[in-house]
Design a protein around this motif. Sequence first.
Motif, PDB file in Angstrom:
ATOM      1  N   THR A   4      -9.046 -12.131 -14.642  1.00 56.80           N
ATOM      2  CA  THR A   4      -9.948 -11.940 -13.506  1.00 56.80           C
ATOM      3  C   THR A   4      -9.189 -11.379 -12.316  1.00 56.80           C
ATOM      4  O   THR A   4      -9.664 -10.469 -11.642  1.00 56.80           O
ATOM      5  N   ASP A   5      -7.991 -11.916 -12.065  1.00 57.68           N
ATOM      6  CA  ASP A   5      -7.183 -11.418 -10.952  1.00 57.68           C
ATOM      7  C   ASP A   5      -6.831  -9.945 -11.140  1.00 57.68           C
ATOM      8  O   ASP A   5      -6.878  -9.160 -10.195  1.00 57.68           O
ATOM      9  N   THR A   6      -6.469  -9.571 -12.364  1.00 58.45           N
ATOM     10  CA  THR A   6      -6.120  -8.181 -12.649  1.00 58.45           C
ATOM     11  C   THR A   6      -7.337  -7.288 -12.444  1.00 58.45           C
ATOM     12  O   THR A   6      -7.236  -6.227 -11.822  1.00 58.45           O
ATOM     13  N   ARG A   7      -8.482  -7.715 -12.946  1.00 52.90           N
ATOM     14  CA  ARG A   7      -9.711  -6.936 -12.772  1.00 52.90           C
ATOM     15  C   ARG A   7     -10.031  -6.757 -11.287  1.00 52.90           C
ATOM     16  O   ARG A   7     -10.344  -5.662 -10.836  1.00 52.90           O
ATOM     17  N   GLU A   8      -9.939  -7.836 -10.527  1.00 49.14           N
ATOM     18  CA  GLU A   8     -10.212  -7.749  -9.090  1.00 49.14           C
ATOM     19  C   GLU A   8      -9.218  -6.833  -8.382  1.00 49.14           C
ATOM     20  O   GLU A   8      -9.585  -6.086  -7.474  1.00 49.14           O
ATOM     21  N   VAL A  11     -10.284  -3.252  -9.125  1.00 51.52           N
ATOM     22  CA  VAL A  11     -11.479  -2.857  -8.359  1.00 51.52           C
ATOM     23  C   VAL A  11     -11.140  -2.685  -6.879  1.00 51.52           C
ATOM     24  O   VAL A  11     -11.617  -1.744  -6.234  1.00 51.52           O
ATOM     25  N   ALA A  12     -10.305  -3.557  -6.346  1.00 56.72           N
ATOM     26  CA  ALA A  12      -9.894  -3.419  -4.939  1.00 56.72           C
ATOM     27  C   ALA A  12      -9.125  -2.114  -4.721  1.00 56.72           C
ATOM     28  O   ALA A  12      -9.329  -1.416  -3.724  1.00 56.72           O
ATOM     29  N   ALA A  13      -8.264  -1.763  -5.668  1.00 55.77           N
ATOM     30  CA  ALA A  13      -7.527  -0.495  -5.569  1.00 55.77           C
ATOM     31  C   ALA A  13      -8.483   0.687  -5.676  1.00 55.77           C
ATOM     32  O   ALA A  13      -8.377   1.659  -4.916  1.00 55.77           O
ATOM     33  N   ALA A  14      -9.433   0.608  -6.616  1.00 60.42           N
ATOM     34  CA  ALA A  14     -10.427   1.675  -6.755  1.00 60.42           C
ATOM     35  C   ALA A  14     -11.244   1.802  -5.476  1.00 60.42           C
ATOM     36  O   ALA A  14     -11.535   2.921  -5.027  1.00 60.42           O
ATOM     37  N   ASN A  15     -11.599   0.684  -4.887  1.00 63.98           N
ATOM     38  CA  ASN A  15     -12.365   0.709  -3.634  1.00 63.98           C
ATOM     39  C   ASN A  15     -11.614   1.475  -2.553  1.00 63.98           C
ATOM     40  O   ASN A  15     -12.183   2.339  -1.880  1.00 63.98           O
ATOM     41  N   ARG A  16     -10.356   1.164  -2.382  1.00 62.17           N
ATOM     42  CA  ARG A  16      -9.563   1.856  -1.349  1.00 62.17           C
ATOM     43  C   ARG A  16      -9.500   3.363  -1.617  1.00 62.17           C
ATOM     44  O   ARG A  16      -9.728   4.170  -0.716  1.00 62.17           O
ATOM     45  N   LEU A  17      -9.169   3.713  -2.851  1.00 61.92           N
ATOM     46  CA  LEU A  17      -8.978   5.131  -3.171  1.00 61.92           C
ATOM     47  C   LEU A  17     -10.296   5.902  -3.229  1.00 61.92           C
ATOM     48  O   LEU A  17     -10.393   7.002  -2.676  1.00 61.92           O
ATOM     49  N   THR A  38      -0.511  -0.785 -15.516  1.00 64.17           N
ATOM     50  CA  THR A  38      -0.471   0.387 -16.391  1.00 64.17           C
ATOM     51  C   THR A  38      -1.886   0.905 -16.627  1.00 64.17           C
ATOM     52  O   THR A  38      -2.869   0.169 -16.476  1.00 64.17           O
ATOM     53  N   LYS A  39      -1.961   2.145 -17.023  1.00 65.06           N
ATOM     54  CA  LYS A  39      -3.254   2.732 -17.374  1.00 65.06           C
ATOM     55  C   LYS A  39      -3.872   1.972 -18.552  1.00 65.06           C
ATOM     56  O   LYS A  39      -5.085   1.757 -18.591  1.00 65.06           O
ATOM     57  N   LYS A  40      -3.052   1.557 -19.484  1.00 62.03           N
ATOM     58  CA  LYS A  40      -3.538   0.795 -20.637  1.00 62.03           C
ATOM     59  C   LYS A  40      -4.195  -0.506 -20.179  1.00 62.03           C
ATOM     60  O   LYS A  40      -5.253  -0.891 -20.686  1.00 62.03           O
ATOM     61  N   SER A  41      -3.589  -1.163 -19.212  1.00 61.66           N
ATOM     62  CA  SER A  41      -4.161  -2.409 -18.686  1.00 61.66           C
ATOM     63  C   SER A  41      -5.500  -2.137 -17.989  1.00 61.66           C
ATOM     64  O   SER A  41      -6.448  -2.915 -18.126  1.00 61.66           O
ATOM     65  N   LEU A  42      -5.581  -1.028 -17.277  1.00 61.23           N
ATOM     66  CA  LEU A  42      -6.845  -0.662 -16.628  1.00 61.23           C
ATOM     67  C   LEU A  42      -7.934  -0.485 -17.682  1.00 61.23           C
ATOM     68  O   LEU A  42      -9.034  -1.019 -17.541  1.00 61.23           O
ATOM     69  N   ALA A  54     -18.771   2.293 -11.246  1.00 62.22           N
ATOM     70  CA  ALA A  54     -19.893   1.358 -11.058  1.00 62.22           C
ATOM     71  C   ALA A  54     -19.384   0.030 -10.496  1.00 62.22           C
ATOM     72  O   ALA A  54     -20.011  -0.550  -9.593  1.00 62.22           O
ATOM     73  N   ALA A  55     -18.247  -0.446 -10.993  1.00 63.64           N
ATOM     74  CA  ALA A  55     -17.664  -1.695 -10.487  1.00 63.64           C
ATOM     75  C   ALA A  55     -17.271  -1.553  -9.016  1.00 63.64           C
ATOM     76  O   ALA A  55     -17.417  -2.501  -8.231  1.00 63.64           O
ATOM     77  N   TYR A  56     -16.762  -0.386  -8.648  1.00 64.77           N
ATOM     78  CA  TYR A  56     -16.423  -0.102  -7.244  1.00 64.77           C
ATOM     79  C   TYR A  56     -17.652  -0.269  -6.357  1.00 64.77           C
ATOM     80  O   TYR A  56     -17.589  -0.914  -5.304  1.00 64.77           O
TER      81      TYR A  56
END
Length: 193
Positions: A4-8, A11-17, A38-42, A54-56
């Motif tokens: 959950t922390d990684t997902r958040e 999304v927070a990084a996507a929000n900024r960018l 990593t991209k794999k983790s994303l 959509a999550a953003y």
Amino acid sequence: MVETDTREKIVAAANRLFYREGIRAVSVDAVAAEAGITKKSLYYHFKSKDDLVAAYLDYRDQPSLGAFKKCFDTSKGPLADRIAGLFENLALVAADPKWKGCGFLRTSVELANLPGHPAIVAGITHKKRLEAWLQSIFADAGLENANALARQIRLLIDGCFAVVMLHRDPGYMREAGEAARCLVDAALAKRPG
């Protein structure tokens, strides 16, 4: 939970960018780098960039609605003044050089040729929630045309976002606020009793 922390964090990084640069200008690699993963983790958390976009927007939904409510709640006076005050507060926010407009509208423009895109659905949902909130304010004031008035005010809000993005002049928001004041005053004048 770490997941959950990684997902958040993603999304927070996507929000900024995405808000700062736009969704098409930002790659999944850039979001992963911003999130420190990593991209794999994303891709473990999001099956596609479309899902991430959509999550953003989902991430922005409640804070955005909360900001509208706060703008309204901090405005003083009768209902028409408070609605105009909402626009005045929006003008103050739009004067900030970091302001990039409405993330929902900007995303819808970037995805205009994809009407079923999950981000378009998220944007529609957000705008309907904004409209429902406005409708509840007008219904609580005893206005018979609360639905129509909520749509009219929403049109003014979205319209002034677009015009201020184009001209970089928050004065348009104040003018939209005066138009909103007139609409609300007219509706109040028609109120029975």
